[in-house]
Scaffold this motif. Structure first.
Motif, PDB file in Angstrom:
ATOM      1  N   THR A 170       0.726  -1.308  -0.192  1.00 45.91           N
ATOM      2  CA  THR A 170      -0.043  -0.060  -0.131  1.00 45.91           C
ATOM      3  C   THR A 170       0.847   1.348   0.001  1.00 45.91           C
ATOM      4  O   THR A 170       0.229   2.315  -0.044  1.00 45.91           O
ATOM      5  N   GLU A 176      -6.621   7.062   0.242  1.00 50.50           N
ATOM      6  CA  GLU A 176      -8.229   6.768   0.254  1.00 50.50           C
ATOM      7  C   GLU A 176      -8.260   5.358  -0.465  1.00 50.50           C
ATOM      8  O   GLU A 176      -9.325   4.902  -0.414  1.00 50.50           O
ATOM      9  N   GLY A 179      -7.406   1.419   1.695  1.00 50.42           N
ATOM     10  CA  GLY A 179      -8.319   0.464   2.543  1.00 50.42           C
ATOM     11  C   GLY A 179      -8.852  -0.606   1.509  1.00 50.42           C
ATOM     12  O   GLY A 179      -9.020  -1.808   2.017  1.00 50.42           O
ATOM     13  N   GLU A 180      -8.872  -0.194   0.447  1.00 51.53           N
ATOM     14  CA  GLU A 180      -9.774  -1.430  -0.740  1.00 51.53           C
ATOM     15  C   GLU A 180      -8.832  -2.490  -0.903  1.00 51.53           C
ATOM     16  O   GLU A 180      -8.893  -3.406  -1.279  1.00 51.53           O
ATOM     17  N   LEU A 182      -6.137  -3.441   1.576  1.00 46.13           N
ATOM     18  CA  LEU A 182      -6.182  -4.008   2.888  1.00 46.13           C
ATOM     19  C   LEU A 182      -7.264  -4.803   2.840  1.00 46.13           C
ATOM     20  O   LEU A 182      -7.275  -6.083   3.532  1.00 46.13           O
ATOM     21  N   ASP A 183      -8.507  -4.654   2.441  1.00 49.07           N
ATOM     22  CA  ASP A 183      -9.813  -5.496   2.558  1.00 49.07           C
ATOM     23  C   ASP A 183      -9.645  -6.822   1.743  1.00 49.07           C
ATOM     24  O   ASP A 183      -9.960  -7.988   2.276  1.00 49.07           O
ATOM     25  N   LYS A 186      -7.208  -8.698   3.837  1.00 44.70           N
ATOM     26  CA  LYS A 186      -7.972  -9.226   5.049  1.00 44.70           C
ATOM     27  C   LYS A 186      -8.720 -10.282   4.587  1.00 44.70           C
ATOM     28  O   LYS A 186      -8.678 -11.442   5.494  1.00 44.70           O
ATOM     29  N   GLU A 201       1.833  -0.326   7.679  1.00 48.12           N
ATOM     30  CA  GLU A 201       0.233  -0.440   8.276  1.00 48.12           C
ATOM     31  C   GLU A 201       0.043  -1.203   9.622  1.00 48.12           C
ATOM     32  O   GLU A 201      -0.315  -2.186   9.599  1.00 48.12           O
ATOM     33  N   ASN A 203      -2.014  -0.880  11.864  1.00 44.01           N
ATOM     34  CA  ASN A 203      -3.442  -1.536  12.349  1.00 44.01           C
ATOM     35  C   ASN A 203      -3.479  -2.807  11.588  1.00 44.01           C
ATOM     36  O   ASN A 203      -4.262  -3.587  12.184  1.00 44.01           O
ATOM     37  N   PHE A 204      -3.395  -2.736  10.499  1.00 41.52           N
ATOM     38  CA  PHE A 204      -3.291  -4.249   9.430  1.00 41.52           C
ATOM     39  C   PHE A 204      -2.777  -5.257  10.404  1.00 41.52           C
ATOM     40  O   PHE A 204      -3.061  -6.397  10.708  1.00 41.52           O
TER      41      PHE A 204
END
Length: 246
Positions: A170, A176, A179-180, A182-183, A186, A201, A203-204
């Protein structure tokens, strides 16, 4: 998620560039289903470590066993093993003159001899999974950064790898769009894909990893569960690093 079957075993991994030691002796086991996040300051050796795992960088010393085979042995068919290791880079490395679909089907057809129809069917199913089925006929320059990176992830998945390696996937993206991507990662973790992720990242790493290693000056300074590593750092070096990035 937890599984005791070791898929990658690294022992005594060292890598020098000219006279500079970048990796100074890494020992780590990566088990099937692990999501291992690798964190650390710039220049700590994170990307070099990841690139050694599939021999994009040739180690100066040490061994890397992947599914029981030592990749550092001259007798190993590296290309065969690389097919089982998907790699996602910071820069998307898509072929600009091919459509998204052609980018996705090229390697499976060429390397695995999968028929065109089958390769396209699989690619379309994976594109749908990452919300990009409508972009199959687009060219990379018609996509946003986040879309390109999702296509790059799908391209790796089209080879049905046993492990996915992510090198700061990333870091080249606008905030912006992070997130897409990282989703998608996940979701891969959720379905049990073995992943090694070099990332900033935090938080990831905290939410998705089951293990985190903190590289510092070419060695693993700490290795723990996310809860312990972030919540109870053992070394001053990690405390300092976390104070700057959290």
């Amino acid at each position: 998620m937890e599984n005791n079957e070791t898929i990658i075993r690294v022992r005594g991994l060292k890598k020098d560039f000219d006279n500079t030691a970048v990796l100074k002796g890494i020992d780590v086991d990566i088990c099937k289903g692990d999501v291992l996040c690798v964190i650390g300051a710039s220049g700590s050796g994170k990307s070099t470590f990841l690139r050694c795992l599939n021999m994009l960088e040739i180690p100066t010393d040490g061994s890397i066993y992947f599914e029981g085979e030592d990749l550092t042995s001259s007798k190993v068919d590296l290309n065969l093993h690389r097919q089982k290791m998907g790699m996602v880079f910071q820069q998307f490395n898509l072929f600009p003159h091919y459509t998204v679909l052609k980018n996705l089907t090229l390697a499976p057809m060429l390397l695995k001899k999968i028929p065109k129809e089958e390769a396209e069917e699989k690619a379309m199913a994976l594109l749908a999974r990452v919300g990009l089925a409508d972009r199959a006929d687009s060219y990379p320059n018609q996509l946003s950064g986040g879309q390109k990176q999702r296509v790059a992830i799908v391209r790796a998945l089209c080879m049905e790898p046993d492990v996915m390696l992510f090198d700061e996937p990333t870091s080249a993206l606008d905030p912006e769009m992070v997130g897409e991507v990282l989703d998608v990662m996940k979701e891969l973790a959720h379905v049990g894909m073995t992943m090694v992720v070099v990332t900033h990242e935090m938080n990831f790493a905290r939410e998705v990893a089951n293990r985190v290693i903190f590289l510092d000056d070419g060695v693993i300074a700490e290795e723990n569960t996310p809860a312990e590593l972030f919540g109870n750092p053992q070394t001053e070096r990690l405390k300092t690093f976390l104070s700057k990035v959290l």
